[in-house]
Design an enzyme around this catalytic site. Structure first.
Site, PDB file in Angstrom:
ATOM      1  N   CYS A  99       5.259   6.355   3.188  1.00  0.00           N
ATOM      2  CA  CYS A  99       6.531   7.474   3.026  1.00  0.00           C
ATOM      3  C   CYS A  99       6.482   7.443   3.384  1.00  0.00           C
ATOM      4  O   CYS A  99       7.692   7.279   3.885  1.00  0.00           O
ATOM      5  CB  CYS A  99       5.908   8.141   1.312  1.00  0.00           C
ATOM      6  SG  CYS A  99       5.471   8.542  -0.238  1.00  0.00           S
ATOM      7  N   HIS A 100       6.180   8.342   4.942  1.00  0.00           N
ATOM      8  CA  HIS A 100       6.847   8.473   5.922  1.00  0.00           C
ATOM      9  C   HIS A 100       6.872   8.517   7.638  1.00  0.00           C
ATOM     10  O   HIS A 100       6.602   9.031   8.189  1.00  0.00           O
ATOM     11  CB  HIS A 100       7.731  10.192   5.647  1.00  0.00           C
ATOM     12  CG  HIS A 100       8.414  10.344   4.657  1.00  0.00           C
ATOM     13  ND1 HIS A 100       7.657  10.589   3.813  1.00  0.00           N
ATOM     14  CD2 HIS A 100       9.925   9.826   4.579  1.00  0.00           C
ATOM     15  CE1 HIS A 100       9.027  10.935   2.470  1.00  0.00           C
ATOM     16  NE2 HIS A 100      10.694  10.167   3.439  1.00  0.00           N
TER      17      HIS A 100
END
Length: 243
Positions: free
Chosen positions: A206-207
């Protein structure tokens, strides 16, 4: 004689009668006042004042009137009744408060399905060496990693004091070969991917957070290491997650 003249004549006669009666009434009032001033005992003979001092008849404002006729016949019996009523209402109030608190605690307690997930038993014999298993505990994923000897050596030889969340590998495991931790990224709560990333541990796509083989944050926005839940080894090949 006209109607207006008759009304005026009648009004003049009535006014004259009232003026004639005033001197007589004033004289009678003056006479009554004189009688009271000359003989005070005569005007108050029918009144018994509670504020009198002896036979002198002078007022004494320090005398307390008697209220005996307003009191009950048995004062001790009244006190017993009052104590009984206070005790009875106090007991009823305590019972009501107890029932209210008990119902509140029952409603706030965990339901049966939540209690069923409070603890999870896992058979470790089914997890081969070098593999990950994901289980669900209290609505969260839990990673169970059966680490190899090389992975254990790599986790222990890492200079953990220089990490953003310094923590040695020995504080994160009870047995070196078994790593048990929550599979929730400490950045925004995503679920990392196992056996991925730059450090051979877990990677959050996701990040871009990277965790090593001990679940420690090594790269990316994640500020903390993956959380270690409370668990205990019931047997050599069985672990109980939860308290």
């Amino acid at each position: 004689m006209s109607l207006t003249s008759r009304a005026a004549t009648s009004l003049a006669r009535q006014t004259g009668r009232q003026l004639a009666a005033r001197p007589a009434a004033s004289f009678q009032q003056h006479r009554n006042a004189a009688n009271v001033a000359g003989n005070p005992n005569e005007s108050h003979a029918h009144v018994t004042s509670p504020f009198t001092r002896g036979a002198s008849g002078r007022q004494d404002t320090t005398v307390i009137p008697s209220f005996k006729r307003y009191r009950a016949g048995n004062e001790q019996g009244n006190k017993v009744f009052q104590y009984f009523m206070v005790g009875a209402f106090g007991g009823l109030t305590a019972l009501g408060a107890k029932d209210t608190v008990q119902n509140f605690l029952v409603n706030m307690s965990a339901s049966a399905d939540v209690l069923a997930q409070a603890k999870v038993e896992v058979d470790l014999a089914t997890i081969p060496e070098g593999k990950n298993v994901i289980i669900k505990w209290r609505g969260k994923p839990v990673f169970i990693r059966h680490r190899t000897a090389d992975e254990i050596k790599d986790a222990e030889n890492t200079d953990w004091q220089k990490l953003r969340d310094p923590q040695p590998d020995s504080d994160r495991v009870q047995k070196p070969e078994w790593l048990i931790m929550l599979g929730v990224c400490t950045h925004l709560g995503c679920v990392p991917i196992g056996e991925a990333g730059d450090f051979g541990g877990w990677f959050c796509p996701c990040h871009g957070s990277h965790y090593d083989i001990s679940g420690r944050a090594r790269k990316g926005p994640a500020p903390l290491n993956l959380e270690i839940p409370a668990y205990d080894f019931a047997e050599d090949n069985q672990v109980v997650i939860g308290t």
